[in-house]
Motif scaffolding. Structure first.
Motif, PDB file in Angstrom:
ATOM      1  N   ALA A  46      37.089  12.658  21.484  1.00 33.63           N
ATOM      2  CA  ALA A  46      37.714  11.996  22.624  1.00 33.63           C
ATOM      3  C   ALA A  46      37.816  10.491  22.398  1.00 33.63           C
ATOM      4  N   SER A  47      36.767   9.904  21.814  1.00 37.04           N
ATOM      5  CA  SER A  47      36.782   8.462  21.538  1.00 37.04           C
ATOM      6  C   SER A  47      37.835   8.116  20.494  1.00 37.04           C
ATOM      7  N   GLU A  48      37.971   8.981  19.498  1.00 37.19           N
ATOM      8  CA  GLU A  48      38.985   8.742  18.457  1.00 37.19           C
ATOM      9  C   GLU A  48      40.381   8.701  19.061  1.00 37.19           C
ATOM     10  N   HIS A  49      40.702   9.689  19.907  1.00 38.41           N
ATOM     11  CA  HIS A  49      42.031   9.733  20.513  1.00 38.41           C
ATOM     12  C   HIS A  49      42.252   8.536  21.423  1.00 38.41           C
ATOM     13  N   SER A  50      41.212   8.145  22.147  1.00 38.99           N
ATOM     14  CA  SER A  50      41.331   6.994  23.028  1.00 38.99           C
ATOM     15  C   SER A  50      41.538   5.714  22.229  1.00 38.99           C
ATOM     16  N   ALA A  51      40.750   5.546  21.167  1.00 36.92           N
ATOM     17  CA  ALA A  51      40.888   4.348  20.335  1.00 36.92           C
ATOM     18  C   ALA A  51      42.261   4.295  19.685  1.00 36.92           C
ATOM     19  N   ARG A  52      42.758   5.441  19.238  1.00 36.42           N
ATOM     20  CA  ARG A  52      44.085   5.454  18.622  1.00 36.42           C
ATOM     21  C   ARG A  52      45.165   5.162  19.657  1.00 36.42           C
ATOM     22  N   MET A  53      44.990   5.677  20.885  1.00 41.76           N
ATOM     23  CA  MET A  53      45.965   5.400  21.939  1.00 41.76           C
ATOM     24  C   MET A  53      46.040   3.899  22.227  1.00 41.76           C
ATOM     25  N   VAL A  54      44.870   3.261  22.334  1.00 40.50           N
ATOM     26  CA  VAL A  54      44.828   1.821  22.613  1.00 40.50           C
ATOM     27  C   VAL A  54      45.419   1.042  21.444  1.00 40.50           C
ATOM     28  N   ALA A  55      45.085   1.450  20.209  1.00 44.93           N
ATOM     29  CA  ALA A  55      45.608   0.755  19.035  1.00 44.93           C
ATOM     30  C   ALA A  55      47.128   0.882  18.951  1.00 44.93           C
ATOM     31  N   MET A  56      47.647   2.064  19.244  1.00 43.46           N
ATOM     32  CA  MET A  56      49.087   2.267  19.190  1.00 43.46           C
ATOM     33  C   MET A  56      49.799   1.524  20.321  1.00 43.46           C
ATOM     34  N   LYS A  57      49.158   1.439  21.492  1.00 45.18           N
ATOM     35  CA  LYS A  57      49.749   0.669  22.585  1.00 45.18           C
ATOM     36  C   LYS A  57      49.830  -0.808  22.202  1.00 45.18           C
ATOM     37  N   SER A  58      48.760  -1.311  21.588  1.00 46.89           N
ATOM     38  CA  SER A  58      48.759  -2.694  21.145  1.00 46.89           C
ATOM     39  C   SER A  58      49.833  -2.926  20.088  1.00 46.89           C
ATOM     40  N   ALA A  59      49.991  -1.957  19.175  1.00 53.58           N
ATOM     41  CA  ALA A  59      51.026  -2.081  18.146  1.00 53.58           C
ATOM     42  C   ALA A  59      52.419  -2.061  18.758  1.00 53.58           C
ATOM     43  N   SER A  60      52.624  -1.206  19.766  1.00 55.03           N
ATOM     44  CA  SER A  60      53.920  -1.143  20.439  1.00 55.03           C
ATOM     45  C   SER A  60      54.227  -2.455  21.155  1.00 55.03           C
ATOM     46  N   ASP A  61      53.211  -3.022  21.830  1.00 56.33           N
ATOM     47  CA  ASP A  61      53.411  -4.307  22.516  1.00 56.33           C
ATOM     48  C   ASP A  61      53.730  -5.417  21.521  1.00 56.33           C
TER      49      ASP A  61
END
Length: 309
Positions: free
Chosen positions: A257-272
């Protein structure tokens, strides 16, 4: 200032990258919610097992080997990482904690070994030449109990056979969607406090899957007496390994769950960041285009004046 063609190519490239990171963000968010749901559905069993354990320990003086502390000569560390990257500092934080654990044992001249879960942990042990007893990979996004059983059995058998006298686990604990923390916990010998920590950690503190919002914050309480057959000692010998298997299973679920959350946040930051970069490149493109138009007009005007003179 770059040429118009080069800037236009960069804008297209960044826009394509933004589409990929946005898709990965959505996928990770879905997987994160499903991984937490897996952990929550096992919570009633975890709480009930803890209550039974408390009753059993209070009724017997003979404790099984997994509950008995002994002089520590060799230590074991379960390192839980992901198989994939692109998750920010998720893997590096776990490996830094594992490195600190190893240095502490080396400073005390105490032998130690690692059990690696995830390709990143395996690669770390091979690259740094760390002692690795066993490794496990390819658990998938939603690890089932039968998939995590080999990890638990390896830790149990090593402790029972004397390969190590204590076992710790380092993994990432899911607190909220935006907050995960690296945790180092003792898993062997088994203690009631350690089991209670695992049970409390099954459900996040806030958000959609928090225990308060789902009404699961009331622990099971039994006011009646148990009748044990054949004996509390025999039941403990079967119950303690099962609880340890449950602990290992939930540690891996927490990490997923932490991996998916961390990847979601990282990808959101990359998109921004991609969106901001597209804005900057578009402005540069417009400036370059305007400069080119101005230069052409200047050349036309200069040519006309030359012909008239």
């Amino acid at each position: 200032m770059g040429s118009i063609k080069v800037i236009k190519s960069r804008i297209k490239s960044v826009r394509n990258t933004s589409q990929i990171t946005k898709a990965m963000e959505v996928v990770s968010a879905t997987k994160m919610r499903k991984a937490q749901n897996f952990a929550i559905r096992a919570r009633p069993y975890a709480v009930a097992s803890l209550e039974i354990l408390k009753n059993l320990i209070s009724r017997t003086e003979t404790l099984p080997a997994l509950l008995q502390s002994r002089t520590v000569q060799t230590s074991c560390l379960l390192v839980v990482t992901a198989d994939k990257g692109l998750a920010g500092a998720f893997n590096s934080n776990v490996l830094k904690a594992a490195e600190a654990w190893i240095r502490a044992r080396e400073a005390a001249n105490q032998p130690c070994t690692l059990i690696a879960v995830g390709k990143k942990a395996k690669e770390y042990c091979e690259r740094r030449k760390k002692p690795m007893h066993e490794h496990f990979i390819n658990f998938g996004d939603y690890a089932h109990l039968d998939e995590t059983l080999p990890v638990a059995e390896t830790i149990i058998q090593g402790f029972v056979l004397g390969a190590w006298d204590e076992a710790d686990a380092v993994y990432t604990h899911f607190r909220t969607t935006l907050k995960q923390e690296t945790v180092l916990k003792k898993i062997l010998p088994v203690t009631k406090e350690g089991i209670e920590d695992i049970v409390r950690a099954i459900v996040p503190e806030y958000g959609k899957f928090s225990e308060i919002e789902n009404g699961n914050h009331t622990a099971l309480r039994y006011s009646y007496e148990y009748i044990f057959e054949p004996s509390p000692e025999a039941i403990l010998n079967d119950l303690i390994p099962q609880i340890l298997r449950m602990q290992i299973h939930h540690i891996i679920l927490e990490s997923n769950a932490s991996e998916h959350s961390a990847r979601m946040v990282a990808m959101k930051s990359a998109s921004d960041n991609a969106r901001d970069l597209i804005g900057e490149l578009t402005l540069e493109y417009n400036k370059s285009r305007q400069a080119s138009i101005t230069r052409e007009l200047t050349e036309i005007t200069a040519g006309r004046e030359a012909l008239e003179n």
